[in-house]
Scaffold this motif. Sequence first.
Motif, PDB file in Angstrom:
ATOM      1  N   SER A   1       0.798  -1.230   0.000  1.00 51.09           N
ATOM      2  CA  SER A   1       0.000   0.000   0.000  1.00 51.09           C
ATOM      3  C   SER A   1       0.825   1.271   0.000  1.00 51.09           C
ATOM      4  O   SER A   1       0.302   2.355   0.227  1.00 51.09           O
ATOM      5  CB  SER A   1      -0.921   0.007   1.234  1.00 51.09           C
ATOM      6  N   GLY A   2       2.131   1.162  -0.253  1.00 50.21           N
ATOM      7  CA  GLY A   2       2.995   2.323  -0.161  1.00 50.21           C
ATOM      8  C   GLY A   2       2.867   3.278  -1.331  1.00 50.21           C
ATOM      9  O   GLY A   2       2.542   2.879  -2.456  1.00 50.21           O
ATOM     10  N   THR A   3       3.112   4.548  -1.050  1.00 46.44           N
ATOM     11  CA  THR A   3       3.183   5.572  -2.090  1.00 46.44           C
ATOM     12  C   THR A   3       4.397   6.443  -1.817  1.00 46.44           C
ATOM     13  O   THR A   3       4.877   6.548  -0.693  1.00 46.44           O
ATOM     14  CB  THR A   3       1.928   6.464  -2.131  1.00 46.44           C
ATOM     15  N   ILE A   4       4.883   7.079  -2.869  1.00 49.53           N
ATOM     16  CA  ILE A   4       6.060   7.919  -2.739  1.00 49.53           C
ATOM     17  C   ILE A   4       5.842   9.198  -3.538  1.00 49.53           C
ATOM     18  O   ILE A   4       5.246   9.165  -4.615  1.00 49.53           O
ATOM     19  CB  ILE A   4       7.324   7.148  -3.208  1.00 49.53           C
ATOM     20  N   ARG A   5       6.296  10.331  -2.963  1.00 47.44           N
ATOM     21  CA  ARG A   5       6.101  11.623  -3.611  1.00 47.44           C
ATOM     22  C   ARG A   5       7.347  12.480  -3.429  1.00 47.44           C
ATOM     23  O   ARG A   5       8.135  12.260  -2.522  1.00 47.44           O
ATOM     24  CB  ARG A   5       4.908  12.360  -2.990  1.00 47.44           C
ATOM     25  N   VAL A   6       7.486  13.483  -4.285  1.00 44.09           N
ATOM     26  CA  VAL A   6       8.513  14.504  -4.107  1.00 44.09           C
ATOM     27  C   VAL A   6       7.778  15.817  -3.880  1.00 44.09           C
ATOM     28  O   VAL A   6       7.138  16.345  -4.787  1.00 44.09           O
ATOM     29  CB  VAL A   6       9.453  14.608  -5.323  1.00 44.09           C
ATOM     30  N   ILE A   7       7.843  16.343  -2.664  1.00 46.12           N
ATOM     31  CA  ILE A   7       7.032  17.492  -2.263  1.00 46.12           C
ATOM     32  C   ILE A   7       7.894  18.501  -1.519  1.00 46.12           C
ATOM     33  O   ILE A   7       9.070  18.251  -1.231  1.00 46.12           O
ATOM     34  CB  ILE A   7       5.856  17.035  -1.373  1.00 46.12           C
ATOM     35  N   SER A   8       7.310  19.640  -1.204  1.00 46.26           N
ATOM     36  CA  SER A   8       8.017  20.673  -0.467  1.00 46.26           C
ATOM     37  C   SER A   8       8.335  20.196   0.943  1.00 46.26           C
ATOM     38  O   SER A   8       7.549  19.473   1.572  1.00 46.26           O
ATOM     39  CB  SER A   8       7.154  21.941  -0.407  1.00 46.26           C
ATOM     40  N   VAL A   9       9.489  20.606   1.446  1.00 47.12           N
ATOM     41  CA  VAL A   9       9.938  20.156   2.759  1.00 47.12           C
ATOM     42  C   VAL A   9       9.003  20.609   3.874  1.00 47.12           C
ATOM     43  O   VAL A   9       8.963  19.994   4.950  1.00 47.12           O
ATOM     44  CB  VAL A   9      11.378  20.639   3.012  1.00 47.12           C
ATOM     45  N   ASP A  10       8.214  21.664   3.640  1.00 46.50           N
ATOM     46  CA  ASP A  10       7.303  22.142   4.681  1.00 46.50           C
ATOM     47  C   ASP A  10       5.896  21.549   4.563  1.00 46.50           C
ATOM     48  O   ASP A  10       4.968  21.983   5.260  1.00 46.50           O
ATOM     49  CB  ASP A  10       7.226  23.672   4.677  1.00 46.50           C
ATOM     50  N   THR A  11       5.718  20.556   3.697  1.00 48.27           N
ATOM     51  CA  THR A  11       4.424  19.896   3.586  1.00 48.27           C
ATOM     52  C   THR A  11       4.094  19.192   4.905  1.00 48.27           C
ATOM     53  O   THR A  11       4.915  18.439   5.422  1.00 48.27           O
ATOM     54  CB  THR A  11       4.428  18.860   2.447  1.00 48.27           C
ATOM     55  N   PRO A  12       2.903  19.445   5.472  1.00 50.12           N
ATOM     56  CA  PRO A  12       2.540  18.811   6.753  1.00 50.12           C
ATOM     57  C   PRO A  12       2.606  17.283   6.659  1.00 50.12           C
ATOM     58  O   PRO A  12       2.265  16.696   5.637  1.00 50.12           O
ATOM     59  CB  PRO A  12       1.100  19.286   6.992  1.00 50.12           C
ATOM     60  N   LEU A  13       3.038  16.682   7.746  1.00 54.44           N
ATOM     61  CA  LEU A  13       3.115  15.232   7.789  1.00 54.44           C
ATOM     62  C   LEU A  13       1.724  14.617   7.804  1.00 54.44           C
ATOM     63  O   LEU A  13       0.789  15.159   8.383  1.00 54.44           O
ATOM     64  CB  LEU A  13       3.877  14.778   9.038  1.00 54.44           C
ATOM     65  N   ALA A  14       1.609  13.470   7.155  1.00 51.68           N
ATOM     66  CA  ALA A  14       0.381  12.686   7.189  1.00 51.68           C
ATOM     67  C   ALA A  14       0.638  11.418   7.989  1.00 51.68           C
ATOM     68  O   ALA A  14       1.791  11.032   8.231  1.00 51.68           O
ATOM     69  CB  ALA A  14      -0.065  12.329   5.760  1.00 51.68           C
ATOM     70  N   LYS A  15      -0.426  10.783   8.414  1.00 50.22           N
ATOM     71  CA  LYS A  15      -0.288   9.510   9.104  1.00 50.22           C
ATOM     72  C   LYS A  15       0.404   8.510   8.182  1.00 50.22           C
ATOM     73  O   LYS A  15       0.129   8.473   6.991  1.00 50.22           O
ATOM     74  CB  LYS A  15      -1.675   8.997   9.508  1.00 50.22           C
ATOM     75  N   HIS A  16       1.309   7.748   8.717  1.00 50.82           N
ATOM     76  CA  HIS A  16       2.043   6.699   7.992  1.00 50.82           C
ATOM     77  C   HIS A  16       3.144   7.249   7.088  1.00 50.82           C
ATOM     78  O   HIS A  16       3.632   6.538   6.214  1.00 50.82           O
ATOM     79  CB  HIS A  16       1.110   5.819   7.165  1.00 50.82           C
ATOM     80  N   ASP A  17       3.552   8.521   7.278  1.00 57.50           N
ATOM     81  CA  ASP A  17       4.734   9.040   6.592  1.00 57.50           C
ATOM     82  C   ASP A  17       5.960   8.556   7.371  1.00 57.50           C
ATOM     83  O   ASP A  17       6.307   9.105   8.415  1.00 57.50           O
ATOM     84  CB  ASP A  17       4.710  10.573   6.539  1.00 57.50           C
TER      85      ASP A  17
END
Length: 271
Positions: free
Chosen positions: A75-91
Amino acid sequence: MPELPEVEVCRLGISPHIKHQKVTDVVVRHRQLRWPIPQEVHSIVGQNVLSVSRRSKYLLLEFATGTLVIHLGMSGTIRVISVDTPLAKHDHFDLVFAEQKVLRLNDPRRFGAVLWLADHQDEQGLFSKLGPEPLDDEFGEGYLFQKAQKKRVPIKSFLMNNKVVVGVGNIYANEALFIAGIMPTAIAGEISEQRYNRLTAIIKEVLAAAIAQGGTTLKDFTQADGRPGYFAQKLLVYGRSGKPCVNCQTTLEEVRQSNRSSVFCPQCQSE
């Protein structure tokens, strides 16, 4: 579960954003995934990503001193996002880059993996027993027929054996066997070379088409609210048990094989 086309689209999605970029930090929030994340992953701080490749369903990030291996699991996903993006559950895992970007792995079921191959050596044997990539020339005419000799297992199980060929997962095995007109329960060692050669070509076509279709979702790998790793697919039989066959309108049937769903048309497919 992400299959080969989804993982390849993931590679295409993240590669332009992290290749040749310097890692400034490694953040491990939950070390226990399928295997514990090794402490050695922190050694890549200060190094540049030299290449982003794929072997089977593993993503390989090459650095000067070794290779970082990422598997998305169930069920994993991977993204490239801004360093200040709020954490989500299971990050669970971040690679932070110099330009305030972060490669972030989210894995609710924690069946994925983050591993380190020091000096690019596969000491765990992850790749040593894997069969050829289905889109490579090694997977060509005569290959499946040769491998199937004296095999008494069902053809679908045979195709999903990573020692035979990698990346032909449940979805695409269903689809390829339907197009080839072969029942998923047919015995692998009893199928003719001619039918195997046609099946080989169909597997290549089905996977290539899925990758091309997934290319429309590449932008999702840089969106904080995106769901990268999956994309809409035009499936002919998978998930359509009880519905009419697209060719002959016969009701599609389903059997369970090794705890996996096999959907087929009793009219269009044969042993």
